[in-house]
Design an enzyme around this catalytic site. Structure first.
Site, PDB file in Angstrom:
ATOM      1  N   PHE A 141      18.322  24.324  14.207  1.00  0.00           N
ATOM      2  CA  PHE A 141      17.136  24.107  13.182  1.00  0.00           C
ATOM      3  C   PHE A 141      17.501  22.521  12.576  1.00  0.00           C
ATOM      4  O   PHE A 141      18.273  22.444  11.896  1.00  0.00           O
ATOM      5  CB  PHE A 141      16.759  25.071  12.094  1.00  0.00           C
ATOM      6  CG  PHE A 141      15.745  24.758  11.312  1.00  0.00           C
ATOM      7  CD1 PHE A 141      14.503  25.285  11.776  1.00  0.00           C
ATOM      8  CD2 PHE A 141      15.748  23.826  10.043  1.00  0.00           C
ATOM      9  CE1 PHE A 141      13.232  24.895  11.060  1.00  0.00           C
ATOM     10  CE2 PHE A 141      14.819  23.539   9.338  1.00  0.00           C
ATOM     11  CZ  PHE A 141      13.612  24.000   9.729  1.00  0.00           C
ATOM     12  N   ASP A 226      24.356  17.103  11.349  1.00  0.00           N
ATOM     13  CA  ASP A 226      23.338  17.463  10.302  1.00  0.00           C
ATOM     14  C   ASP A 226      23.539  18.462   9.413  1.00  0.00           C
ATOM     15  O   ASP A 226      23.930  19.493   9.580  1.00  0.00           O
ATOM     16  CB  ASP A 226      22.155  18.085  11.068  1.00  0.00           C
ATOM     17  CG  ASP A 226      20.802  18.468  10.288  1.00  0.00           C
ATOM     18  OD1 ASP A 226      21.195  18.706   9.015  1.00  0.00           O
ATOM     19  OD2 ASP A 226      19.550  18.938  10.968  1.00  0.00           O
ATOM     20  N   LYS A 255      18.364  18.506   1.064  1.00  0.00           N
ATOM     21  CA  LYS A 255      18.504  19.833   0.429  1.00  0.00           C
ATOM     22  C   LYS A 255      19.233  19.275  -0.917  1.00  0.00           C
ATOM     23  O   LYS A 255      18.638  18.921  -1.866  1.00  0.00           O
ATOM     24  CB  LYS A 255      19.108  21.025   1.204  1.00  0.00           C
ATOM     25  CG  LYS A 255      17.707  21.075   2.300  1.00  0.00           C
ATOM     26  CD  LYS A 255      18.364  22.807   2.825  1.00  0.00           C
ATOM     27  CE  LYS A 255      17.009  23.191   3.774  1.00  0.00           C
ATOM     28  NZ  LYS A 255      17.235  23.086   4.984  1.00  0.00           N
TER      29      LYS A 255
HETATM   30  C1  LIG Z   1      16.373  22.598   6.159  1.00  0.00           C
HETATM   31  C2  LIG Z   1      16.984  21.966   7.163  1.00  0.00           C
HETATM   32  C3  LIG Z   1      16.338  20.764   7.905  1.00  0.00           C
HETATM   33  C4  LIG Z   1      14.964  20.339   7.306  1.00  0.00           C
HETATM   34  O1  LIG Z   1      14.916  19.793   5.970  1.00  0.00           O
HETATM   35  P1  LIG Z   1      13.602  19.933   5.225  1.00  0.00           P
HETATM   36  O2  LIG Z   1      13.749  19.152   3.865  1.00  0.00           O
HETATM   37  O3  LIG Z   1      12.878  21.232   5.205  1.00  0.00           O
HETATM   38  O4  LIG Z   1      12.664  18.841   6.091  1.00  0.00           O
HETATM   39  C5  LIG Z   1      17.096  19.877   8.692  1.00  0.00           C
HETATM   40  N1  LIG Z   1      18.120  20.454   9.166  1.00  0.00           N
HETATM   41  C6  LIG Z   1      18.834  21.599   8.598  1.00  0.00           C
HETATM   42  C7  LIG Z   1      20.192  21.811   9.151  1.00  0.00           C
HETATM   43  C8  LIG Z   1      18.317  22.216   7.647  1.00  0.00           C
HETATM   44  O5  LIG Z   1      18.740  23.180   7.195  1.00  0.00           O
END
Ligand SMILES: *Cc1c(COP(=O)(O)O)cnc(C)c1O
Length: 399
Positions: A141, A226, A255
């Site tokens: 994700f 990520d 986040k």
């Molecule tokens: C939440 C998340 C994203 C995307 O972040 P948004 O602020 O919702 O665009 C990307 N990578 C990971 C691992 C995430 O948990």
């Protein structure tokens, strides 16, 4: 006090139906608790998918935001502002790197990582035009843009949004041999979540990240971590990669970087990678705005103290032992790293959704991921007593 139903109905009637929230309408938050429109308190075990690592309205973060609100909020990047430079320097230092490119949402940070790896491939690796490839993982994700969902393996997130962006190769998460086999001379990056959050807090085998690091070094490929959900204290480390002593070429952060106050994301890298950009080639109107940077600076200052990471480790141990007392016939797997857990329910237990609905009725907010996993990611300010209570409520909801 007001009836939550009216808010739910309004949202249902006038909002897009792209979420399926629990029927709770929140109006206040403080620390590890949130309060609904009837004045009922709940324990927050989700932390806005880890955007709320420091708890609701942490005084230091609210103070930083208020101070900046009274001075300057947005300049665009057409001019300098006095928060961006210090933010970049302080975040780069926290990450042990040189340079920062600020954006707003996580998906934008991921897009930035993808664009950077491609540009780096053409400039530094002599990949032929439009041939760059990036390896990503099944179950990933990384956000919701058209390019990012192009390499999602979640059909719900992907279907009917084509045509899809090419240039991605998918391999099983945790499989080093598969990555080695997928690398070609055109591979410019490996994009990985050190722990797959949305997939259900999936923890790769020991040594896997270090193995990825080595493969990337041997093949002149950028390792792109990520850490939007796994980073910034959640796992007991500033970055989940640290657990294996791995330093990626690129960190993608988001986040919790905005302290749960404002969207703030960033790509962090060393100069040789960051310097693929020249003016005009990438950017964002709101990226690097002084309000977000002021909050981000306070987040970085808090993390630089090391106490949050330590707290996540200690509370994580407590959570792990509490969760270990759950009925074994109802739990097929328990995955815990720091203050982050995936509880995999067996077919003897109700669905994860049903468990979360029951918990909400009992005053504890959790969110299922897929049909069978309850994800637990409380704010790091939660207490051991609150954790014990939450696990007791979970145990009851699984009956
Ligand atoms: C939440 C998340 C994203 C995307 O972040 P948004 O602020 O919702 O665009 C990307 N990578 C990971 C691992 C995430 O948990």
């Amino acid at each position: 006090m007001s009836d939550p139903k009216q808010f739910i109905e309004l949202e249902d009637r006038h909002g897009a139906h792209n979420y399926h929230p629990l029927p709770v309408v929140l109006s206040h938050g403080e620390g590890a608790t949130v309060t609904d429109t009837n004045g009922r308190e709940y324990l927050d075990l989700l932390s806005a998918y880890s955007a709320m690592n420091f708890g609701h309205r942490h005084p230091r973060l609210i103070e930083a935001a208020k101070r900046q609100l009274d001075r300057l909020t947005l300049t665009s990047r057409a001019f300098h502002n006095d928060q961006l430079g210090p933010f970049c320097e302080e975040l780069a230092r926290l990450a042990g790197m040189d340079a920062v490119l600020p954006m707003n949402t996580g998906a934008e940070a991921v897009e930035t990582g993808i664009k950077t790896a491609r540009k780096w491939g053409y400039q530094k690796k002599n990949v032929a035009a439009d041939q760059a490839r990036i390896i990503a993982f099944e179950g990933n994700f990384h956000g919701r843009t058209t390019t990012i969902i192009s390499f999602s393996t979640d059909e719900v997130a992907r279907a009917e949004f084509g045509p899809y962006t090419p240039g991605f190769d998918l391999v099983p998460y945790g499989d080093l041999a598969a990555v080695a086999a997928a690398i070609t001379p055109d591979t410019v990056g490996v994009l990985v979540e050190p722990i797959q959050g949305e997939a259900g807090v999936l923890i790769p085998p020991d040594g896997w990240l270090a193995g990825l690091r080595q493969l990337c070094d041997e093949n002149n490929v950028l390792l792109i971590a990520d850490e939007i959900q796994s980073g910034l204290g959640r796992t007991g480390y500033t970055f989940a990669c640290e657990q294996e002593g791995v330093q990626p070429d690129i960190y993608l952060l988001g986040k919790a970087l905005g302290g749960g106050v404002i969207p703030l994301s960033a790509m962090v890298a060393n100069r040789d990678v960051m310097d693929v950009y020249a003016p005009g080639q990438h950017g964002s109107t709101f990226g690097g705005n002084p309000l977000a940077c002021a909050v981000g600076r306070e987040v970085v200052a808090m993390l630089a103290e090391g106490t949050w990471q330590q707290r996540a480790q200690e509370l994580g141990k407590h959570l792990h032992s509490a969760l270990s007392t759950l009925d074994k016939s109802k739990v097929t797997q328990l995955r815990v790293r720091g203050l982050w857990a995936g509880v995999e329910l067996s077919s003897n237990a109700p669905s994860a959704r049903e468990v979360c609905e029951r918990m909400a009725r009992a005053g504890v907010l959790c969110k299922e991921t897929h049909e069978t996993t309850v994800r637990i990611a409380p704010p790091l300010v939660i207490t051991e007593e609150q954790l014990d209570h939450a696990v007791a409520v979970l145990a009851e909801a699984m009956e």
